[in-house]
Design a protein around this motif. Structure first.
Motif, mmCIF file in Angstrom:
data_model
loop_
_atom_site.group_PDB
_atom_site.id
_atom_site.type_symbol
_atom_site.label_atom_id
_atom_site.label_comp_id
_atom_site.label_asym_id
_atom_site.label_seq_id
_atom_site.Cartn_x
_atom_site.Cartn_y
_atom_site.Cartn_z
ATOM 1 N N ASP A 76 53.893 -41.083 41.484
ATOM 2 C CA ASP A 76 54.321 -39.829 40.868
ATOM 3 C C ASP A 76 53.713 -38.597 41.531
ATOM 4 O O ASP A 76 54.349 -37.560 41.609
ATOM 5 C CB ASP A 76 53.907 -39.797 39.386
ATOM 6 N N THR A 77 52.455 -38.740 41.959
ATOM 7 C CA THR A 77 51.671 -37.572 42.346
ATOM 8 C C THR A 77 50.781 -37.883 43.531
ATOM 9 O O THR A 77 50.257 -38.990 43.646
ATOM 10 C CB THR A 77 50.785 -37.114 41.158
ATOM 11 N N ALA A 117 53.531 -34.570 50.037
ATOM 12 C CA ALA A 117 54.157 -34.464 48.709
ATOM 13 C C ALA A 117 55.534 -33.817 48.816
ATOM 14 O O ALA A 117 56.496 -34.268 48.185
ATOM 15 C CB ALA A 117 53.258 -33.660 47.770
ATOM 16 N N LYS A 138 58.868 -35.656 47.909
ATOM 17 C CA LYS A 138 59.398 -35.047 46.696
ATOM 18 C C LYS A 138 58.586 -35.457 45.453
ATOM 19 O O LYS A 138 59.122 -35.871 44.429
ATOM 20 C CB LYS A 138 60.879 -35.356 46.520
ATOM 21 N N LYS A 139 57.270 -35.331 45.594
ATOM 22 C CA LYS A 139 56.335 -35.668 44.522
ATOM 23 C C LYS A 139 55.475 -34.452 44.179
ATOM 24 O O LYS A 139 55.362 -33.499 44.957
ATOM 25 C CB LYS A 139 55.411 -36.819 44.957
ATOM 26 N N ARG A 140 54.844 -34.528 43.039
ATOM 27 C CA ARG A 140 53.913 -33.485 42.618
ATOM 28 C C ARG A 140 52.668 -33.547 43.498
ATOM 29 O O ARG A 140 52.281 -34.612 43.965
ATOM 30 C CB ARG A 140 53.529 -33.700 41.148
ATOM 31 N N ASN A 141 52.032 -32.405 43.699
ATOM 32 C CA ASN A 141 50.856 -32.325 44.568
ATOM 33 C C ASN A 141 49.707 -31.632 43.845
ATOM 34 O O ASN A 141 49.878 -30.541 43.300
ATOM 35 C CB ASN A 141 51.217 -31.542 45.833
ATOM 36 N N GLU A 173 49.395 -42.360 35.166
ATOM 37 C CA GLU A 173 50.172 -41.704 36.221
ATOM 38 C C GLU A 173 49.826 -42.346 37.566
ATOM 39 O O GLU A 173 48.661 -42.569 37.880
ATOM 40 C CB GLU A 173 49.839 -40.210 36.234
ATOM 41 N N GLU A 228 55.662 -47.041 44.683
ATOM 42 C CA GLU A 228 56.162 -46.238 43.571
ATOM 43 C C GLU A 228 55.015 -45.375 43.049
ATOM 44 O O GLU A 228 53.990 -45.884 42.598
ATOM 45 C CB GLU A 228 56.662 -47.169 42.469
#
Length: 192
Positions: free
Chosen positions: A63-64, A80, A84-87, A109, A61
């Motif tokens: 986020d980035t 990413a 489908k995560k922030r990069n 985060e 799990e």
């Protein structure tokens, strides 16, 4: 999932698996060099391996993704995208890795660090130092090639597409140096 031999074969086909006498980014010497940037010429290959690493990270799990420049920026972006995560990326300024360009992380985060090749994890540790002021939680490390020979399994839980134990030498003990074989420094930190 891509099998170990498939990733190696992709590197061979892209002229990204080199043999000779190399000074690695870590400062160690080797007769084998993985030039993952050769893969980056082919967006379809980057997409394929990015999907495979994203699948390996699916149980984590986070986020980035944070990747160190220059070598892992493209691959980090693709992983990413697939996850489908922030990069974000860190880059050198005055010899030190930093999170720049207005990028920031929230305290707590969940971050995965993506690298192309890991030998001593020096760049991973520099990346960790670059983001520690934001107090993220680093939940994983991912790479194309893990050549740590298991030496960092306790410190880092590395998810890789290719785990290989190539021969590496301390410069003072390098038989390739003793045989006067010319050395090449192809890494992004010091070479071409």
């Amino acid at each position: 999932m891509i099998e170990t031999t498939d990733v190696k074969q992709l590197l061979i086909e892209a002229d990204g698996l080199l043999h000779g006498h190399f000074c690695l980014t870590s400062g160690l010497h080797s007769d084998t060099y993985f030039q993952c940037a050769k893969l980056y010429q082919y967006p379809d290959l980057v997409e394929k391996i990015g999907k495979e690493l994203a699948k390996k990270l699916a149980d984590i799990e986070f986020d980035t993704i944070v990747a160190p420049a220059i070598g892992a920026v493209i691959f980090g972006y693709e992983v990413a995208k697939q996850a489908k995560k922030r990069n974000l990326f860190v880059e050198r300024k005055d010899g030190t890795m930093r999170l720049r360009r207005g990028y920031s992380l929230q305290k707590g985060e969940r971050v995965v660090i993506i690298e192309d090749v890991i030998t001593t994890a020096r760049t991973i540790f520099e990346t960790l130092d670059a983001i520690k002021e934001f107090e993220p939680v680093v939940v994983g490390i991912g790479c194309i090639v893990d050549r740590t020979q298991g030496k960092l399994d306790d410190a880092l839980k590395i998810n890789s597409l290719l785990k290989i134990d190539p021969v590496v030498y301390e410069p003072a003990d390098c038989p390739l140096c003793k045989d006067n074989i010319p050395i090449v420094k192809p890494g992004s930190r010091t070479g071409a």
